[in-house]
Design a protein around this motif. Structure first.
Motif, PDB file in Angstrom:
ATOM      1  N   VAL A 227       0.847  -1.203   0.000  1.00  0.00           N
ATOM      2  CA  VAL A 227       0.000   0.000   0.000  1.00  0.00           C
ATOM      3  C   VAL A 227       0.880   1.251   0.000  1.00  0.00           C
ATOM      4  CG1 VAL A 227      -2.053  -1.017   1.075  1.00  0.00           C
ATOM      5  CG2 VAL A 227      -0.235  -0.098   2.534  1.00  0.00           C
ATOM      6  N   ASP A 253      -2.022  -2.363  -4.156  1.00  0.00           N
ATOM      7  CA  ASP A 253      -2.813  -1.168  -4.478  1.00  0.00           C
ATOM      8  C   ASP A 253      -2.007  -0.234  -5.367  1.00  0.00           C
ATOM      9  OD1 ASP A 253      -5.022   0.595  -4.321  1.00  0.00           O
ATOM     10  OD2 ASP A 253      -4.040   1.762  -2.751  1.00  0.00           O
ATOM     11  N   LEU A 274      -5.737  -3.678  -6.867  1.00  0.00           N
ATOM     12  CA  LEU A 274      -6.588  -2.498  -6.667  1.00  0.00           C
ATOM     13  C   LEU A 274      -5.980  -1.314  -7.415  1.00  0.00           C
ATOM     14  CD1 LEU A 274      -7.321  -2.748  -2.823  1.00  0.00           C
ATOM     15  CD2 LEU A 274      -8.629  -3.702  -4.728  1.00  0.00           C
ATOM     16  N   HIS A 276      -4.923   1.805  -6.949  1.00  0.00           N
ATOM     17  CA  HIS A 276      -4.379   2.890  -6.096  1.00  0.00           C
ATOM     18  C   HIS A 276      -5.518   3.711  -5.451  1.00  0.00           C
ATOM     19  CE1 HIS A 276      -0.712   5.739  -5.487  1.00  0.00           C
ATOM     20  NE2 HIS A 276      -1.538   5.780  -4.451  1.00  0.00           N
TER      21      HIS A 276
END
Ligand SMILES: O=CC(=O)O
Length: 310
Positions: A227, A253, A274, A276
């Motif tokens: 992340v 992400d 994902l 971002h």
């Protein structure tokens, strides 16, 4: 550009909508407005490079709608006495929540399970087994390893603890936290954890901090969660480790070349991808926008900046 921020910028300042210019027109657009522009509002993806900074002779401040400022040329800003601000704290909980969501989703195979139900395959039999998140009662217990125990890393640690996970971490300096085990190098951390979560900021020292050696130390039962920034991870190494079964899975992400995602990842169901969205909730984006505006207002009213980077 986030619509609420755009509206507020428009009502309080003389706003130049650089993002609406076709790329080929940007140099001309900057040239014709270069004397007037005193502030740049940017974000994690765009930043502010030396070329942009140099093209604006009256630039006083770069206010980023992001906590990360790795795409802002801080050295150039410093040389020119240009202030830089970011949006820390207000997004910490959202990014940490998403980190935990990735852990839960990868280990418990939530997306493949969803696909299984939607495709009607459930009628032909059960889905199969996934992996326990809280390994504290299991003999193979290994902690969650966090790379970077700053604001976001600490918030992830707190949440993971609530799930019954023990916490190890690697960061530049050891923190006075006796319940978390510290490793002064990331390879040892990776060797001794089952889930490695990247939550540090991107600097020259942390670029590709997750390389082949770290991935191999994490091993074929290990999960990588990112992340932070895509460039924390050597992406081709990650892809080959996943394809060759040298890593059990990943929850990402962020990517090195957003919005590009390495093609092979799109076909792996042990990887959750994902776009971002770590801080992308309405509530947090409003708070980030308010912080950008507060920094700009403070600067132009000669008050101390609420969240200065430099
Ligand atoms: O990536 C998002 C941010 O830096 O705020």
């Amino acid at each position: 550009m986030y619509s609420y921020l755009e509206q507020e910028l428009q009502s309080r300042f003389n706003l130049f909508k650089l993002w609406q210019q076709p790329p080929s027109k940007i140099p001309e657009f900057l040239k014709s407005n270069q004397r007037t522009i005193k502030a740049v509002v940017s974000n994690a993806r765009v930043g502010a490079d030396a070329q942009l900074i140099d093209s604006l002779p009256n630039l006083e401040i770069v206010a980023s709608f992001s906590v990360g400022f790795d795409k802002i040329d801080l050295k150039r800003c410093e040389e020119k006495g240009i202030r830089v601000t970011n949006t820390p704290d207000v997004l910490t909980d959202d990014v940490a929540d998403l980190g935990i969501a990735l852990i839960l989703a990868v280990l418990r195979k939530i997306c493949p399970c969803d696909g299984f139900v939607r495709s009607g395959k459930w009628k032909d039999g059960d889905f199969g087994l996934s992996t326990k998140v809280c390994l504290i009662f299991v003999k193979i217990s290994k902690p969650v390893g966090i790379v970077g125990l700053g604001r976001i890393g600490s918030a992830i640690a707190k949440r993971a603890q609530a799930f019954g996970c023990s916490i190890s971490y690697h960061s530049r300096t050891q923190k006075p936290l006796k319940h978390y085990k510290y490793y002064d190098n990331i390879v040892d951390l990776a060797k001794n954890c089952s889930i490695l979560v990247v939550a540090c900021s991107l600097t020259d020292e942390t670029r590709h901090i997750v390389n082949r050696e770290v991935i191999d130390a994490l091993g074929p039962r290990g999960i990588l969660i990112n992340v932070g920034r895509g460039a924390h991870v050597d992406e081709p190494e990650l892809v080959s480790a996943l394809l060759e079964g040298r890593l059990a899975g990943a929850g990402l992400d962020v990517y090195e070349d957003e919005p590009e995602v390495p093609d092979p990842l799109l076909r792996l169901d042990n990887v959750l991808l994902l776009p971002h969205v770590g801080s992308d909730t309405v509530e947090t984006c409003n708070s980030m926008a308010d912080l950008v505006l507060a920094n700009l207002e403070a600067h132009f009213n000669s008050r101390p900046l609420p969240t200065p980077v430099i």
